[in-house]
Scaffold this motif. Structure first.
Motif, PDB file in Angstrom:
ATOM      1  N   VAL A   1       0.825  -1.204   0.000  1.00  0.00           N
ATOM      2  CA  VAL A   1       0.000   0.000   0.000  1.00  0.00           C
ATOM      3  C   VAL A   1       0.867   1.264   0.000  1.00  0.00           C
ATOM      4  O   VAL A   1       1.942   1.306   0.604  1.00  0.00           O
ATOM      5  CB  VAL A   1      -0.967  -0.008   1.211  1.00  0.00           C
ATOM      6  CG1 VAL A   1      -0.206   0.085   2.528  1.00  0.00           C
ATOM      7  CG2 VAL A   1      -1.998   1.096   1.088  1.00  0.00           C
ATOM      8  N   ARG A   2       0.400   2.280  -0.720  1.00  0.00           N
ATOM      9  CA  ARG A   2       1.098   3.558  -0.801  1.00  0.00           C
ATOM     10  C   ARG A   2       0.054   4.679  -0.869  1.00  0.00           C
ATOM     11  O   ARG A   2      -1.144   4.403  -0.959  1.00  0.00           O
ATOM     12  CB  ARG A   2       2.030   3.597  -2.018  1.00  0.00           C
ATOM     13  CG  ARG A   2       1.326   3.273  -3.331  1.00  0.00           C
ATOM     14  CD  ARG A   2       2.296   3.283  -4.510  1.00  0.00           C
ATOM     15  NE  ARG A   2       3.274   2.234  -4.428  1.00  0.00           N
ATOM     16  CZ  ARG A   2       4.214   2.018  -5.341  1.00  0.00           C
ATOM     17  NH1 ARG A   2       4.298   2.829  -6.392  1.00  0.00           N
ATOM     18  NH2 ARG A   2       5.081   1.050  -5.205  1.00  0.00           N
ATOM     19  N   SER A   3       0.507   5.908  -0.872  1.00  0.00           N
ATOM     20  CA  SER A   3      -0.431   7.036  -0.815  1.00  0.00           C
ATOM     21  C   SER A   3      -1.366   7.076  -2.025  1.00  0.00           C
ATOM     22  O   SER A   3      -2.528   7.473  -1.918  1.00  0.00           O
ATOM     23  CB  SER A   3       0.333   8.361  -0.711  1.00  0.00           C
ATOM     24  OG  SER A   3       1.197   8.539  -1.825  1.00  0.00           O
ATOM     25  N   GLU A   4      -0.871   6.647  -3.185  1.00  0.00           N
ATOM     26  CA  GLU A   4      -1.702   6.678  -4.399  1.00  0.00           C
ATOM     27  C   GLU A   4      -2.916   5.755  -4.302  1.00  0.00           C
ATOM     28  O   GLU A   4      -3.881   5.910  -5.061  1.00  0.00           O
ATOM     29  CB  GLU A   4      -0.873   6.271  -5.628  1.00  0.00           C
ATOM     30  CG  GLU A   4       0.271   7.217  -5.952  1.00  0.00           C
ATOM     31  CD  GLU A   4       1.585   6.791  -5.320  1.00  0.00           C
ATOM     32  OE1 GLU A   4       2.627   6.975  -5.958  1.00  0.00           O
ATOM     33  OE2 GLU A   4       1.550   6.269  -4.185  1.00  0.00           O
ATOM     34  N   CYS A   5      -2.894   4.816  -3.366  1.00  0.00           N
ATOM     35  CA  CYS A   5      -3.997   3.868  -3.226  1.00  0.00           C
ATOM     36  C   CYS A   5      -5.256   4.519  -2.656  1.00  0.00           C
ATOM     37  O   CYS A   5      -6.305   3.883  -2.590  1.00  0.00           O
ATOM     38  CB  CYS A   5      -3.584   2.693  -2.342  1.00  0.00           C
ATOM     39  SG  CYS A   5      -2.175   1.765  -2.992  1.00  0.00           S
ATOM     40  N   ALA A   6      -5.149   5.778  -2.246  1.00  0.00           N
ATOM     41  CA  ALA A   6      -6.322   6.499  -1.745  1.00  0.00           C
ATOM     42  C   ALA A   6      -7.335   6.765  -2.863  1.00  0.00           C
ATOM     43  O   ALA A   6      -8.496   7.067  -2.603  1.00  0.00           O
ATOM     44  CB  ALA A   6      -5.905   7.815  -1.097  1.00  0.00           C
ATOM     45  N   VAL A   7      -6.899   6.650  -4.118  1.00  0.00           N
ATOM     46  CA  VAL A   7      -7.782   6.785  -5.281  1.00  0.00           C
ATOM     47  C   VAL A   7      -7.942   5.396  -5.899  1.00  0.00           C
ATOM     48  O   VAL A   7      -6.942   4.713  -6.155  1.00  0.00           O
ATOM     49  CB  VAL A   7      -7.203   7.764  -6.319  1.00  0.00           C
ATOM     50  CG1 VAL A   7      -8.098   7.824  -7.553  1.00  0.00           C
ATOM     51  CG2 VAL A   7      -7.039   9.144  -5.703  1.00  0.00           C
ATOM     52  N   ARG A   8      -9.174   4.987  -6.124  1.00  0.00           N
ATOM     53  CA  ARG A   8      -9.423   3.639  -6.644  1.00  0.00           C
ATOM     54  C   ARG A   8      -8.879   3.490  -8.054  1.00  0.00           C
ATOM     55  O   ARG A   8      -9.269   4.231  -8.966  1.00  0.00           O
ATOM     56  CB  ARG A   8     -10.908   3.316  -6.618  1.00  0.00           C
ATOM     57  CG  ARG A   8     -11.240   1.893  -7.078  1.00  0.00           C
ATOM     58  CD  ARG A   8     -12.675   1.547  -6.776  1.00  0.00           C
ATOM     59  NE  ARG A   8     -12.916   1.570  -5.333  1.00  0.00           N
ATOM     60  CZ  ARG A   8     -14.117   1.562  -4.782  1.00  0.00           C
ATOM     61  NH1 ARG A   8     -15.194   1.557  -5.545  1.00  0.00           N
ATOM     62  NH2 ARG A   8     -14.239   1.572  -3.468  1.00  0.00           N
ATOM     63  N   PRO A   9      -7.987   2.523  -8.290  1.00  0.00           N
ATOM     64  CA  PRO A   9      -7.421   2.348  -9.632  1.00  0.00           C
ATOM     65  C   PRO A   9      -8.414   1.634 -10.551  1.00  0.00           C
ATOM     66  O   PRO A   9      -9.112   0.710 -10.132  1.00  0.00           O
ATOM     67  CB  PRO A   9      -6.182   1.476  -9.378  1.00  0.00           C
ATOM     68  CG  PRO A   9      -6.521   0.709  -8.143  1.00  0.00           C
ATOM     69  CD  PRO A   9      -7.382   1.610  -7.302  1.00  0.00           C
ATOM     70  N   PRO A  10      -8.507   2.042 -11.816  1.00  0.00           N
ATOM     71  CA  PRO A  10      -9.398   1.361 -12.758  1.00  0.00           C
ATOM     72  C   PRO A  10      -8.792   0.045 -13.224  1.00  0.00           C
ATOM     73  O   PRO A  10      -7.578  -0.179 -13.107  1.00  0.00           O
ATOM     74  CB  PRO A  10      -9.504   2.356 -13.918  1.00  0.00           C
ATOM     75  CG  PRO A  10      -8.191   3.077 -13.894  1.00  0.00           C
ATOM     76  CD  PRO A  10      -7.807   3.182 -12.439  1.00  0.00           C
TER      77      PRO A  10
END
Length: 317
Positions: free
Chosen positions: A291-300
């Protein structure tokens, strides 16, 4: 020549009347002659997806798209859906003991489906029923057709359920845990039957927890988690080179067949989220070791190479 696209599910969402979302946007594709394994923990949405295709979830609100041979199934009138269900799309339910009516014989229930979709006499329908049961390897099929569900063993009930599903030669067969609680011999026979069905040109959607079954019976696999597909692709590519951390964790938890035996199998920490408490970002983030900070936005769900799709920031362009 490209294979005919049989099923194309795009962004399928399913809501309870109170607004709770059970499916978050499922996307799947299946061609004629292929077998798609749908895997994931209990509660991931596998059976809900299958039941949505069958139109068997009255009272729930569906949105998105389910194209079957180019025909939209979402919000299709029930009168039209009844003509497809059993004839063009059929399902092997998870528990044949509860799927069959206990007060009618196995044969009578298969006969009824044949006569519902084809203009044949009772005698012709029964002949077709006996022929199907014989193909399924049921001993003395004429006598078995006269028996009630409780009078058959689990393996024979499952074969009878497959016979009923195949009675009208469907283009799409959905099999929900068809080998659960069966001994390995019967399991192997049922997987052989499913492979024969696919080789005859039908598409098969196989819902299972068993990666071994997927490896044996499927051409493609989709991994679901908390109402979403997080990875899909050709079965050998996904099993040999899993990309999503959840897929990697699922495969790591399978006991090895050779080599040193680990003292303890790896496990996935935590629990899957409930539909009313799903993370706003990546649904797997609370249990993911990457997990990293970018995971706060759901990836398509993104195609990263031909035939391979994954929903993870580790593979973002």
């Amino acid at each position: 020549m490209d294979a005919e696209q049989l099923l194309d599910i795009q962004g399928l969402k399913l809501n309870l009347p109170d607004g709770t979302r059970l499916l978050e946007g499922v996307s799947l594709r299946l061609n004629a002659g292929e077998a798609l394994g749908v895997v994931g923990e209990s509660g991931s949405g596998k059976s809900l997806t299958a039941m949505s295709v069958m139109g068997l979830l009255p009272g729930l609100k569906a949105s998105g798209s389910i194209l079957f041979s180019g025909q939209e199934l979402v919000n299709l009138p029930d009168k039209v859906m009844r003509k497809l269900r059993g004839a063009r799309i059929a399902m092997i339910f998870q528990d044949p003991m509860t799927a069959f009516l206990p007060v009618r014989s196995i044969g009578a229930q298969i006969d009824e489906q044949i006569r519902l979709h084809h203009r044949v006499s009772r005698r012709e329908a029964r002949a077709r029923t006996v022929q199907l049961l014989e193909r399924m390897g049921v001993p003395d099929p004429a006598m078995a057709a006269k028996r009630y569900p409780h009078q058959l063993s689990g393996g024979l009930r499952q074969r009878a359920m497959i016979a009923m599903a195949l009675s009208c030669t469907p283009a799409l067969l959905i099999a929900d845990e068809p080998t659960t609680a069966l001994d390995v011999t019967v399991q192997a026979q049922i997987l052989t039957l499913l492979r024969e069905i696919r080789e005859e040109g039908a598409g098969v959607m196989l819902i299972t927890h068993d990666m071994g079954v997927v490896a044996q019976a499927c051409t493609h696999v989709a991994v679901m988690y908390s109402g979403l597909v997080v990875e899909n692709g050709p079965v050998r590519d996904v099993l040999d080179r899993p990309l999503h951390p959840y897929t990697q964790a699922l495969l790591a938890a399978i006991p090895p067949l050779d080599g040193p035996r680990p003292e303890r199998l790896p496990t996935i920490s935590g629990q899957p989220p409930t539909p009313d408490n799903r993370p706003t970002g990546c649904v797997f983030a609370p249990r993911c070791s990457f997990v990293r900070s970018e995971c706060a936005v759901r990836p398509p769900l993104t195609e990263i190479e031909e035939g391979r799709r994954v929903a993870c920031v580790l593979y973002a362009a």
